[in-house]
Every structure is written in C-alpha cells, then in structure tokens.
Design an enzyme around this catalytic site. Structure first.
Site, PDB file in Angstrom:
ATOM      1  N   ASP A  21      37.876  28.813  48.333  1.00 30.36           N
ATOM      2  CA  ASP A  21      38.986  28.259  47.414  1.00 30.36           C
ATOM      3  C   ASP A  21      38.784  26.933  47.079  1.00 30.36           C
ATOM      4  O   ASP A  21      39.378  26.079  48.038  1.00 30.36           O
ATOM      5  CB  ASP A  21      40.232  28.866  47.690  1.00 30.36           C
ATOM      6  N   ASN A  61      44.248  32.780  39.615  1.00 27.25           N
ATOM      7  CA  ASN A  61      43.648  33.024  38.382  1.00 27.25           C
ATOM      8  C   ASN A  61      43.453  31.732  37.575  1.00 27.25           C
ATOM      9  O   ASN A  61      43.679  31.515  36.545  1.00 27.25           O
ATOM     10  CB  ASN A  61      44.407  33.911  37.406  1.00 27.25           C
ATOM     11  N   CYS A  66      41.240  36.474  41.607  1.00 32.71           N
ATOM     12  CA  CYS A  66      41.318  35.474  42.746  1.00 32.71           C
ATOM     13  C   CYS A  66      42.642  35.514  42.870  1.00 32.71           C
ATOM     14  O   CYS A  66      43.747  36.204  42.587  1.00 32.71           O
ATOM     15  CB  CYS A  66      40.687  34.408  42.464  1.00 32.71           C
ATOM     16  N   CYS A  77      41.223  29.062  39.141  1.00 35.83           N
ATOM     17  CA  CYS A  77      39.921  28.580  39.587  1.00 35.83           C
ATOM     18  C   CYS A  77      38.992  29.459  39.718  1.00 35.83           C
ATOM     19  O   CYS A  77      38.229  29.251  38.809  1.00 35.83           O
ATOM     20  CB  CYS A  77      40.103  27.558  41.035  1.00 35.83           C
ATOM     21  N   ARG A  78      38.597  30.184  40.910  1.00 32.74           N
ATOM     22  CA  ARG A  78      37.462  30.963  40.789  1.00 32.74           C
ATOM     23  C   ARG A  78      37.264  31.961  40.249  1.00 32.74           C
ATOM     24  O   ARG A  78      36.302  32.310  39.505  1.00 32.74           O
ATOM     25  CB  ARG A  78      37.534  31.508  42.450  1.00 32.74           C
ATOM     26  N   SER A  79      38.244  33.029  39.857  1.00 35.36           N
ATOM     27  CA  SER A  79      38.132  34.157  38.700  1.00 35.36           C
ATOM     28  C   SER A  79      38.080  33.785  37.291  1.00 35.36           C
ATOM     29  O   SER A  79      36.831  34.267  36.708  1.00 35.36           O
ATOM     30  CB  SER A  79      39.369  35.091  39.117  1.00 35.36           C
TER      31      SER A  79
END
Length: 151
Positions: A124, A11, A8, A13-15
């Site tokens: 996001d 690096n 993401c 939050c999402r990934s």
C-alpha cells in the site's frame, strides 16, 4: 464479457491504479468491448474522493488518465455483478469475503496470484510512499490477469 472489480482498502491508490492499468491494457489489445472494469474500497473512509495525487501522477507518467474516478465502497451485490473481484492484499481478501458473504463461486482472488509473485501483496503506497513499486506490481498483475483471461 469479462467483468472485473479491483478492490483495496480506500479505493484511491491501488485498486483504481489496477482498474485504469487494466483498461489501458485491454484498449491496447483491442478488447474494450469484451471487458467491464471498475474498482471499489473495503472501507468507507475515502468515498467520493478522486485518485490520490501521487497515484494519479504515476498513472499520468504512463499516459493513463484517471480523471473520472470517484471512490466507492464494495457492495454485497457486486459479487453477483462481477465475474472476478481482485484484491490487493490479504486484508482486502478477508474484508471482501465478509462484505460479499463468502466466495461460493471462487470469484475473489489476489492480484499478484496472476503474476510470477504468487501470494505476494501489492504494498500500500499510502504507507510505503513507493508508488513506483506499486506501479510495477499492478502492471505485472494486470498483464498476467489479461493473459489468463484471453489465453
């Protein structure tokens, strides 16, 4: 061995959520020896930082620890090291292609393409503030990815 790198923007939050969710799913399926799972950023803004606190709390709600995480940037060499590089949104995919020098081996994919929401981006939560929606998307994408890899 299935080597997967989730990517993401920052690096934090999402990934990392996707990497830790995927690790949890793989562990529950008894397939830990068959997977190597990590995450990275397309940017340099958050290098060295832990998982963002609201994302960390969301993972903890589901019994998933992310204490070992330290944000890092995607490297061109990651393309050779991983079988799949999974982005969270279309901007991630563009940046992944730029950093990796293209996608000659068709390794770069959007996470939600492994769910029933093909083409959808994982929003996001840094901007939306909706970590539950991100959790639901990440979980659906990771479940679909695991099924695609083991079926």
């Amino acid at each position: 061995m299935n080597r997967i790198l989730f990517v993401c923007h920052g690096n934090i939050c999402r990934s990392p959520m996707a990497a830790f969710v995927m690790q949890d799913l793989v562990k529950k399926a008894g397939l830990e020896a068959d997977f190597e799972i990590a995450s990275a950023a397309t940017s340099t803004e958050e290098i060295g930082n832990p998982v963002y606190p609201p994302a960390r709390r969301k993972l903890a709600e589901h019994g998933i620890s992310c204490a070992s995480h330290s944000a890092r940037q995607l490297r061109k060499s990651d393309y050779a090291e991983y079988d799949l590089l999974i982005g969270m949104d279309h901007a991630n995919i563009r940046n992944m292609n730029r950093i990796c020098g293209g996608d000659a081996q068709d390794k770069i994919h959007l996470l939600m393409d492994y769910s029933s929401s093909i083409g959808k981006e994982v929003a996001d939560p840094w901007y939306t503030g909706d970590f539950e929606a991100t959790w639901q998307d990440v979980l659906a994408g990771c479940q679909g990815l695991l099924h695609a890899l083991i079926d």
